[in-house]
Design a protein around this motif. Structure first.
Motif, PDB file in Angstrom:
ATOM      1  N   THR A 299       0.839  -1.198   0.000  1.00 49.73           N
ATOM      2  CA  THR A 299       0.000   0.000   0.000  1.00 49.73           C
ATOM      3  C   THR A 299       0.873   1.247   0.000  1.00 49.73           C
ATOM      4  N   ALA A 300       0.266   2.355  -0.425  1.00 50.11           N
ATOM      5  CA  ALA A 300       0.988   3.627  -0.407  1.00 50.11           C
ATOM      6  C   ALA A 300       1.292   4.050   1.022  1.00 50.11           C
ATOM      7  N   GLY A 301       0.338   3.847   1.940  1.00 48.57           N
ATOM      8  CA  GLY A 301       0.568   4.197   3.332  1.00 48.57           C
ATOM      9  C   GLY A 301       1.695   3.382   3.936  1.00 48.57           C
ATOM     10  N   GLY A 302       1.767   2.102   3.606  1.00 44.37           N
ATOM     11  CA  GLY A 302       2.854   1.260   4.107  1.00 44.37           C
ATOM     12  C   GLY A 302       4.203   1.704   3.573  1.00 44.37           C
ATOM     13  N   ALA A 303       4.240   2.118   2.320  1.00 43.91           N
ATOM     14  CA  ALA A 303       5.494   2.591   1.725  1.00 43.91           C
ATOM     15  C   ALA A 303       5.970   3.874   2.397  1.00 43.91           C
ATOM     16  N   ARG A 304       5.043   4.773   2.701  1.00 44.02           N
ATOM     17  CA  ARG A 304       5.429   6.012   3.391  1.00 44.02           C
ATOM     18  C   ARG A 304       5.930   5.719   4.798  1.00 44.02           C
ATOM     19  N   ARG A 346      -5.489  -4.723  -2.130  1.00 37.60           N
ATOM     20  CA  ARG A 346      -6.764  -4.135  -2.559  1.00 37.60           C
ATOM     21  C   ARG A 346      -7.167  -2.951  -1.672  1.00 37.60           C
ATOM     22  N   SER A 347      -6.262  -2.507  -0.804  1.00 41.37           N
ATOM     23  CA  SER A 347      -6.581  -1.427   0.132  1.00 41.37           C
ATOM     24  C   SER A 347      -6.119  -0.089  -0.430  1.00 41.37           C
ATOM     25  N   PRO A 348      -7.022   0.858  -0.596  1.00 39.93           N
ATOM     26  CA  PRO A 348      -6.662   2.171  -1.158  1.00 39.93           C
ATOM     27  C   PRO A 348      -6.028   3.082  -0.103  1.00 39.93           C
ATOM     28  N   ASP A 349      -5.671   4.268  -0.525  1.00 39.10           N
ATOM     29  CA  ASP A 349      -4.991   5.244   0.333  1.00 39.10           C
ATOM     30  C   ASP A 349      -6.045   6.101   1.042  1.00 39.10           C
ATOM     31  N   MET A 350      -6.490   5.658   2.219  1.00 42.02           N
ATOM     32  CA  MET A 350      -7.559   6.370   2.922  1.00 42.02           C
ATOM     33  C   MET A 350      -7.095   7.723   3.450  1.00 42.02           C
ATOM     34  N   ASP A 351      -5.841   7.826   3.868  1.00 40.21           N
ATOM     35  CA  ASP A 351      -5.340   9.097   4.397  1.00 40.21           C
ATOM     36  C   ASP A 351      -5.520  10.231   3.391  1.00 40.21           C
ATOM     37  N   ARG A 352      -5.077   9.986   2.174  1.00 44.19           N
ATOM     38  CA  ARG A 352      -5.152  11.059   1.179  1.00 44.19           C
ATOM     39  C   ARG A 352      -6.574  11.280   0.683  1.00 44.19           C
ATOM     40  N   ALA A 353      -7.385  10.239   0.687  1.00 45.59           N
ATOM     41  CA  ALA A 353      -8.793  10.416   0.341  1.00 45.59           C
ATOM     42  C   ALA A 353      -9.477  11.315   1.374  1.00 45.59           C
ATOM     43  N   LEU A 354      -9.195  11.088   2.653  1.00 47.69           N
ATOM     44  CA  LEU A 354      -9.758  11.926   3.710  1.00 47.69           C
ATOM     45  C   LEU A 354      -9.350  13.382   3.546  1.00 47.69           C
ATOM     46  N   SER A 355      -8.063  13.585   3.247  1.00 49.32           N
ATOM     47  CA  SER A 355      -7.549  14.946   3.102  1.00 49.32           C
ATOM     48  C   SER A 355      -8.259  15.675   1.969  1.00 49.32           C
ATOM     49  N   ARG A 356      -8.440  15.024   0.839  1.00 51.91           N
ATOM     50  CA  ARG A 356      -9.115  15.672  -0.296  1.00 51.91           C
ATOM     51  C   ARG A 356     -10.567  15.994   0.045  1.00 51.91           C
ATOM     52  N   LEU A 357     -11.233  15.102   0.748  1.00 50.18           N
ATOM     53  CA  LEU A 357     -12.625  15.362   1.123  1.00 50.18           C
ATOM     54  C   LEU A 357     -12.713  16.555   2.075  1.00 50.18           C
ATOM     55  N   ALA A 358     -11.770  16.656   3.008  1.00 48.34           N
ATOM     56  CA  ALA A 358     -11.788  17.758   3.967  1.00 48.34           C
ATOM     57  C   ALA A 358     -11.570  19.100   3.287  1.00 48.34           C
ATOM     58  N   LEU A 359     -10.785  19.116   2.213  1.00 43.97           N
ATOM     59  CA  LEU A 359     -10.488  20.358   1.505  1.00 43.97           C
ATOM     60  C   LEU A 359     -11.460  20.621   0.362  1.00 43.97           C
ATOM     61  N   ALA A 369     -13.025   4.918  -1.734  1.00 44.50           N
ATOM     62  CA  ALA A 369     -11.750   4.492  -1.160  1.00 44.50           C
ATOM     63  C   ALA A 369     -11.886   4.273   0.347  1.00 44.50           C
ATOM     64  N   ILE A 370     -12.624   5.152   1.018  1.00 46.16           N
ATOM     65  CA  ILE A 370     -12.871   4.969   2.454  1.00 46.16           C
ATOM     66  C   ILE A 370     -13.642   3.677   2.685  1.00 46.16           C
ATOM     67  N   ARG A 371     -14.680   3.482   1.894  1.00 49.26           N
ATOM     68  CA  ARG A 371     -15.488   2.261   2.025  1.00 49.26           C
ATOM     69  C   ARG A 371     -14.632   1.010   1.814  1.00 49.26           C
ATOM     70  N   SER A 372     -13.863   1.001   0.729  1.00 57.56           N
ATOM     71  CA  SER A 372     -13.054  -0.168   0.412  1.00 57.56           C
ATOM     72  C   SER A 372     -11.970  -0.397   1.462  1.00 57.56           C
ATOM     73  N   GLY A 373     -11.327   0.693   1.904  1.00 58.20           N
ATOM     74  CA  GLY A 373     -10.274   0.542   2.897  1.00 58.20           C
ATOM     75  C   GLY A 373     -10.788  -0.015   4.203  1.00 58.20           C
ATOM     76  N   LEU A 556      -3.540  -0.124   8.907  1.00 55.75           N
ATOM     77  CA  LEU A 556      -3.251  -0.844   7.664  1.00 55.75           C
ATOM     78  C   LEU A 556      -1.794  -0.668   7.264  1.00 55.75           C
ATOM     79  N   ALA A 557      -1.264   0.555   7.410  1.00 56.29           N
ATOM     80  CA  ALA A 557       0.141   0.803   7.070  1.00 56.29           C
ATOM     81  C   ALA A 557       1.067  -0.016   7.959  1.00 56.29           C
ATOM     82  N   GLU A 558       0.744  -0.108   9.252  1.00 55.75           N
ATOM     83  CA  GLU A 558       1.586  -0.869  10.190  1.00 55.75           C
ATOM     84  C   GLU A 558       1.592  -2.353   9.829  1.00 55.75           C
TER      85      GLU A 558
END
Length: 880
Positions: A299-304, A346-359, A369-373, A556-558
């Motif tokens: 996942t992208a979160g795991g890579a970060r 199959r887990s999307p990047d929920m962190d960045r999805a949340l950020s875009r929704l907030a802005l 992505a939130i639903r799938s994650g 999920l990242a952990e």
């Protein structure tokens, strides 16, 4: 020609003046237009056509533009080239402006400043890397560094004395650095690859910062987040102030700030990170770095998270052991690990999805992505046993309890929604009755009318009744005059309203038909409006649960990182290191993960080596000698990387490893000048060495390669000798010290904590064979001439070098004494003999002449045999 700008151009200039230092994207319909100097700069940077629009002060106005739908790709190019962009949108419908008069201008305003540290769009970011915005504050010599990734919500701060700024910037590599003044920071920011942005002193006011932070997190006091100093508050407050400026009041979804202790992570300076190629190769790019070699995350979160762990290995023993236990748990169950990794893929990047929704920059896919994650998270939590190690058990708990928001999103959204909410079509059928009916009218208008017509026929008994449509009346009910009498009489006349009589037909309408007509005509717009309302409700629901969703994303990242480490360990034969608070450093069969990976691709094996730097409580230093290309630098680096991996919580490439806590890691390997700062190769070497000697403590690990090689031989030897003594007596640290100064091997007899080691080679028939084996003992020569020959130096140069080397070695053996006397006594500086002349080309013999005329592909076997006899006869004749 006029000196007065048009109303539109006056508006442009006013907005431009209010946003200095940025290119202005001025929305005009489907394009963002730029004018004047902005157009000149943008057309050159983006390689787009430059046109003209009207005149200003008697001169044509330069103009260029980019399509709104493709603006993100252009923004990315501009940001990478160092530009900031102000985006001015149309704040009203152009039709409203026209109502005010022909000369009225559509209201426009800047809705966002796009800068390197404030990106959120998926296309503008690297999915597997953080995009940090950092801030450095200095309050009466009390300094602090804060950093935030608005695309994930990560928000941290730490005390940071000025000398620690460069190493910390190297660790985080922020895209943008905020400071109250540029003095002294341009160079540091440039070295870290950060754009430096200067803010007014008011942005760093610690009192105002407290108010900003309390307002942002809706608290009365910040004490619940930690005990922050004035400089830390100032650094965080400047970030919040800058985000309010660039986001125009729409703040990103930030987590409460976390205060990092300065001693919580292994200290690694910028030069060491660069030399060890932790996250980026010396050649540039990710490939060839440690990060690229060990990244098994899904996942992208795991890579970060992996990059953060490698950039800042922990110094907390309990935390290191907990992470290792989690890796061991998954490593012992390959089937479980494989299932987890498949689900994580199959887990999307929920962190960045949340950020875009907030802005308010998100769309239906971010909700999906939130639903799938969360759905995948629940499945992953069910895979982990209740008795899993603490790291995994805690992550599993954070992945549960999201059923309400998942059910809401599952009911509301289709399986694969579109990217943009404005396109509609993302709400699932059956979720909203009003939307379903509106869609039915939009998509099945004729069918609805036909069903209504059938209902009216049944109600009136008039079989000839028709519902028709024209541009004048719209929808109407039509029947013949004969049948119309029934509809004109009570009680039907109360329901069917007469509209028009023609020669043979009478036309009616009903309240239901009029309402239906309006709904059909407006169905498309109404459907989009309903979906926008539903999207807004779903976003509010998600953002209300953002805290727990963010925890799930981190969980999920952990798990992803733990599974990646487990997969790496089992696939590459890595072992769990024993990490404690001692000063031990014992490695059996250690390997360099990056070099080994490269060799495996070529089908070659890596030669493993041991390293033992522990000698009780005395300093433990290995003095490593041996020829170039034998593998000294690889050996130095691999032990440093093993220490990093161990304290990051990973297993290590070795048969066995015992590592006492490494507080600081220093590397002085390789040579490069710094022309921008006027530093020679030798000056760079000395600056880096000075930093090591002035900072390394007794739990540091230091690797040094060829100290003193950038100057004269005796100067270099003297410096290297003194550095070794200082490491032993003053720093008292663990160190690997590689050198070609064989004279230094005598130090092992004088300094109790120093041992000699060498990289073995063999000579065979004048060839040098590199064994890449590190053994106890000292080398007696460097084989530099042989390496030069392998590099392709002309044979005459190699032979001359051998002659000079022989004379120098003979002089030393014969007691020639001082170098000057040695050079005077030996014929070293006579002119090198010219290469021997090439022998005159001999005249071709009869045999050679005969062979030159033969085409081997054109003769038969019999002809070839005859040719052999012929040639043999010619040779006999020549010999006679």
């Amino acid at each position: 020609m006029t000196d007065q700008p048009t109303p539109m151009m006056a508006q442009y200039l006013a907005i431009r003046e209010a946003n200095p230092g940025s290119l202005l994207f001025y929305r005009m319909g489907d394009f963002y237009e730029m004018f004047f100097q902005d157009a000149l700069a943008a057309s050159a940077a983006l390689d787009i056509a430059l046109t003209k629009r009207g005149t200003h002060l008697g001169e044509p106005i330069p103009m260029c533009g980019v399509p709104v739908h493709a603006a993100e790709s252009y923004l990315l190019t501009l940001i990478r080239k160092g530009f900031r962009v102000a985006i001015a949108e149309q704040m009203e419908d152009p039709a409203e402006a026209r109502k005010r008069g022909a000369k009225s201008v559509v209201a426009r305003d800047v809705v966002r400043l796009v800068t390197p540290g404030t990106l959120t769009e998926e296309s503008l970011l690297e999915a597997r890397r953080h995009n940090f915005l950092a801030s450095f504050a200095n309050v009466r010599d009390d300094c602090a560094l804060a950093w935030v990734d608005i695309s994930t919500g990560e928000f941290r701060v730490m005390p940071c004395p000025a000398p620690r700024l460069a190493p910390e910037l190297a660790r985080h590599a922020p895209r943008e650095l905020l400071a109250v003044e540029r003095s002294g920071l341009d160079e540091i920011a440039a070295e870290a690859g950060s754009a430096l942005t200067e803010l007014p002193p008011g942005s760093f006011d610690s009192g105002a910062a407290t108010r900003r932070l309390c307002a942002l997190f809706h608290v009365e006091t910040l004490e619940g987040f930690g005990n922050f100093g004035r400089a830390e508050l100032a650094a965080m407050g400047a970030i919040v102030d800058y985000l309010e400026l660039t986001q125009k009041g729409r703040m990103p979804l930030l987590r409460p700030p976390v205060r990092e202790a300065s001693g919580g992570a292994m200290q690694i300076d910028a030069a060491t990170r660069r030399n060890l190629e932790l996250t980026q190769a010396l050649s540039g790019g990710r490939e060839g770095s440690l990060l690229a070699a060990i990244d098994r995350t899904m996942t992208a979160g795991g890579a970060r998270l992996l990059e953060r762990r490698i950039s800042a290995p922990s110094r907390e023993l309990d935390l290191i052991h907990a992470r290792q236990s989690a890796v061991a748990h998954l490593g012992s169950d390959p089937r479980l690990t494989a299932d987890l990794r498949e689900a994580l893929s199959r887990s999307p990047d929920m962190d960045r999805a949340l950020s875009r929704l907030a802005l308010d920059r998100g769309g239906p896919r971010d909700l999906a992505a939130i639903r799938s994650g969360l759905t995948q998270g629940a499945a992953i939590a069910n895979m982990l046993a209740e008795d899993a190690p603490a790291v995994l058990a805690e992550a599993a708990r954070d992945l549960t309890g999201h059923d309400e928001i998942v059910d809401l999103l599952d009911d509301a959204l289709i399986a694969e929604p579109p990217l943009l909410a404005r396109d509609g079509g993302f709400v699932a059928a059956g979720y909203d009755a009003d939307l379903d009916e509106t869609r039915r009218l939009r998509d099945e208008g004729r069918g609805v009318i036909a069903r209504m017509q059938a209902d009216y026929i049944a109600e009136t008994g008039v079989t000839s009744l028709k519902i028709k449509h024209n541009n004048v009346l719209g929808y109407f009910i039509e029947t013949t005059s004969t049948h119309a009498e029934r509809m004109l009489a009570p009680p039907l006349n109360a329901r069917f309203i007469h509209r028009q009589t023609t020669a043979n037909q009478i036309r009616f309408t009903t309240a239901e038909l009029s309402e239906l007509e309006t709904r059909i005509l407006n169905a498309r717009d109404r459907a989009l409006e309903i979906e926008r309302e539903i999207f807004a409700r779903l976003c509010r629901a998600v953002l209300e649960a953002a805290g727990r969703i963010g925890q799930a994303a981190r969980a999920l990242a952990e798990i992803d990182l733990t599974g990646g480490f487990a997969d790496l360990a089992s696939g590459e034969g890595w072992v769990r290191p024993h990490v404690d608070a001692s000063r031990a450093f014992l490695i059996e069969g250690g390997r360099h993960p990056v070099v080994e990976r490269a060799l495996k691709r070529k089908g070659e094996a890596f030669v493993a080596n041991d390293c033992a730097l522990t000698a009780g409580e005395t300093p433990a230093i290995w003095l490593l000698t041996g020829p170039n290309m034998a593998g000294k630098s690889t050996f130095l680096r691999q032990n440093a990387l093993i220490a990093i991996l161990a304290q990051a919580g990973a297993f290590v490439p070795a048969r066995k490893a015992h590592i006492g806590m490494v507080s600081q890691l220093f590397s002085r390997v390789g040579a490069a000048d710094d022309l921008a700062r006027g530093r020679s190769t030798f000056m760079v070497e000395m600056v880096e060495t000075a930093a090591i000697l002035n900072q390394a403590d007794d739990h540091a690990l230091v690797i040094l390669d060829e100290i003193g090689r950038g100057t004269a031989t005796w100067d270099g030897l003297s410096i290297a000798w003194a550095v070794m003594e200082h490491l032993h007596a003053s720093n008292r640290c663990r160190a690997l010290f590689a050198t070609h100064y064989h004279e230094m091997t005598s130090l092992s007899a004088r300094l109790p904590g120093v041992e000699n080691a060498t990289v073995a080679v063999r000579e065979w028939e004048g060839e040098v064979i590199f064994l890449h084996e590190v053994r106890k003992g000292a080398a007696d020569r460097s084989y530099g001439v042989q390496v030069a020959r392998l590099a392709g130096l002309p044979p005459s140069v190699v032979e001359r070098a051998k002659e000079i080397l022989h004379q120098l070695e003979s002089g030393e053996r014969e007691g020639a004494g001082k170098p000057a006397a040695l050079l005077d006594d030996l014929p070293l500086f006579r002119a090198a003999p010219p290469p021997p002349p090439r022998p005159a080309k001999a005249q071709a013999s009869e045999v050679e002449a005969r062979l030159r005329d033969v085409n081997p592909d054109a003769i038969t076997a019999r002809e070839a045999l005859d040719l052999v006899y012929e040639l043999r006869g010619m040779m006999v004749d020549q010999a006679g």
